[in-house]
Design an enzyme around this catalytic site. Structure first.
Site, short mmCIF file in Angstrom:
data_model
loop_
_atom_site.label_atom_id
_atom_site.label_comp_id
_atom_site.label_asym_id
_atom_site.label_seq_id
_atom_site.Cartn_x
_atom_site.Cartn_y
_atom_site.Cartn_z
N ARG A 46 0.80 -0.91 -0.06
CA ARG A 46 0.15 -0.18 0.17
C ARG A 46 1.12 1.32 0.22
O ARG A 46 1.90 1.10 0.03
CB ARG A 46 -1.20 -0.02 1.16
CG ARG A 46 -0.72 -0.68 1.79
CD ARG A 46 0.63 -0.54 3.07
NE ARG A 46 -0.40 1.53 3.51
CZ ARG A 46 1.13 2.48 3.61
NH1 ARG A 46 2.80 2.06 4.17
NH2 ARG A 46 1.13 3.55 3.76
N ASP A 237 -2.11 10.63 -1.79
CA ASP A 237 -2.43 9.50 -2.76
C ASP A 237 -2.95 9.86 -4.48
O ASP A 237 -2.74 9.76 -5.20
CB ASP A 237 -3.39 8.98 -2.18
CG ASP A 237 -3.32 8.06 -1.28
OD1 ASP A 237 -2.97 8.61 -0.24
OD2 ASP A 237 -2.90 6.46 -1.76
O1 MRU Z 1 -4.93 2.73 2.59
P1 MRU Z 1 -2.84 3.45 2.50
O2 MRU Z 1 -2.59 2.53 2.99
O3 MRU Z 1 -2.65 3.30 1.05
O4 MRU Z 1 -3.18 5.00 2.42
C1 MRU Z 1 -1.75 5.02 2.34
C2 MRU Z 1 -1.46 6.85 2.72
O5 MRU Z 1 -2.87 7.87 2.61
C3 MRU Z 1 -0.27 7.90 1.74
O6 MRU Z 1 -0.23 8.37 2.53
C4 MRU Z 1 -0.28 8.41 0.69
O7 MRU Z 1 -0.28 6.58 0.01
C5 MRU Z 1 1.71 8.63 0.84
S1 MRU Z 1 2.29 7.39 0.44
C6 MRU Z 1 4.29 8.13 0.46
#
Ligand code: MRU
Length: 350
Positions: A46, A237
């Site tokens: 993730r 994201d």
């Molecule tokens: O649901 P996730 O764990 O994939 O969410 C990840 C995030 O929100 C992070 O902060 C984002 O992807 C930035 S990672 C450098």
């Protein structure tokens, strides 16, 4: 601190199973695209940049089974594979940008054989992987200037090595600041419902020897009121053309709090996290995840099962709440719409 989140090893994808952290450091070996899709969906891998790399490697897994030398059929197959990977998670644009890159590289090579195309795709996927390693270190160099000696920093979710190939975006900035000899401390929000802050960020930061304190998400306002936070650093994201930023649910709340308390709010993200095709954050698709994630954790119920549940995995922070965005090209300040285009050299039409 050496964390290798994802890699291409002997024709398959090796990744840390992040659902097992912090208790166990275990790896998953994905030998087909379905296994990789599942790893993405259940958050074994993730974090936006890591999802971009996973998607590119997913295409390599998906084309392994293709036989023959019919280019047209091969293109259709790649379309199908990338369409399948695209259904895994909707918000992190890095995943879609990586899939687009894999398809574009095929278009740039008309008239070459399927065997050659397979090689070209492998090179492109490995380039996406290598670029991530370099970009994160560049963001670290730019962003470290924003960390003052003695500072106290707040972060949410995990934007570290575990969200990238091996270094991180928001946490990468901290790793570089530390290498420069700066002293600072980090407060990590635990980040319900899946606790990426408590499980992953704290695990990473403790390994790196950074002074770290864990807080529950609902403690952030009090810490800011007590003057305990000098800056907030988060990942992203998807960032729209005007700077509106989607990140883990709870990020928007921190940005509102930071504004109220006069605390700078920094987003750290590479160009592959920008979606300049969308004007603002209203158009960012927000993933909704299963009710089970809110009803309990790790198989342990924390609420009566009959209750209604709403579980958006991300929120959008209005660009007006963001102080600056750190990228591999430099630090973007307001006005974001103009300066984002300028830094990425996007023409007026583009
Ligand atoms: O649901 P996730 O764990 O994939 O969410 C990840 C995030 O929100 C992070 O902060 C984002 O992807 C930035 S990672 C450098």
């Amino acid at each position: 601190m050496s964390i290798q989140t994802i890699s291409w090893v002997n024709g398959h994808v090796k990744l840390i199973d992040q659902t097992k952290l912090p208790h166990k450091l275990e790896y998953i070996h994905c030998r087909d695209v379905k296994r990789l899709w599942q790893a993405i969906r259940r958050l074994s891998v993730r974090g936006a940049p890591a999802l971009g790399v996973a998607a590119a490697f997913g295409v390599l897994l998906g084309i392994k089974s293709f036989s023959g030398n019919d280019r047209k059929r091969f293109l259709k197959h790649v379309e199908r594979v990338s369409g399948y990977i695209a259904t895994s998670r909707p918000t992190a644009v890095n995943l879609f940008n990586a899939l687009a890159r894999m398809k574009q590289v095929i278009q740039r090579h008309p008239g070459v054989s399927v065997a050659q195309l397979k090689n070209i795709l492998k090179k492109e996927a490995l380039a996406i992987y290598e670029e991530d390693r370099k970009l994160c270190r560049k963001m670290g160099d730019f962003g470290a200037a924003l960390i003052k000696n003695g500072a106290s920093i707040l972060t949410v979710c995990n934007a570290g090595a575990l969200a990238t190939v091996d270094y991180g975006t928001a946490l990468g900035v901290m790793y570089t600041a530390r290498k420069q000899g700066k002293k600072f401390q980090v407060y990590a929000c635990e980040t319900r419902p899946l606790l990426q802050g408590a499980r992953l960020t704290v695990w990473e930061l403790l390994r790196s020897g950074i002074d770290t304190t864990l807080i529950c998400d609902n403690m952030a306002a009090t810490l800011m009121k007590q003057g305990k936070i000098d800056a907030v650093f988060t990942g992203a994201d998807r960032i729209a053309a005007n700077g509106d930023t989607a990140n883990k649910i709870g990020t928007y709340m921190l940005a509102v709090l930071a504004k109220h308390h006069g605390v700078p709010f920094y987003v750290v993200a590479p160009q592959s996290t920008f979606d300049l095709a969308i004007a603002d954050g209203k158009q960012i698709p927000i993933e909704e995840r299963s009710r089970e994630e809110v009803l309990g954790f790790g198989g342990c119920p924390t609420a009566p099962r009959g209750v209604n549940v709403y579980n958006p995995a991300f929120d959008v922070t209005d660009h007006k709440l963001i102080t600056a965005i750190v990228t591999e090209k430099g630090i973007i300040r307001r006005p974001f719409y103009t300066n984002i285009k300028k830094i990425f050299k996007v023409s007026r039409k583009g």
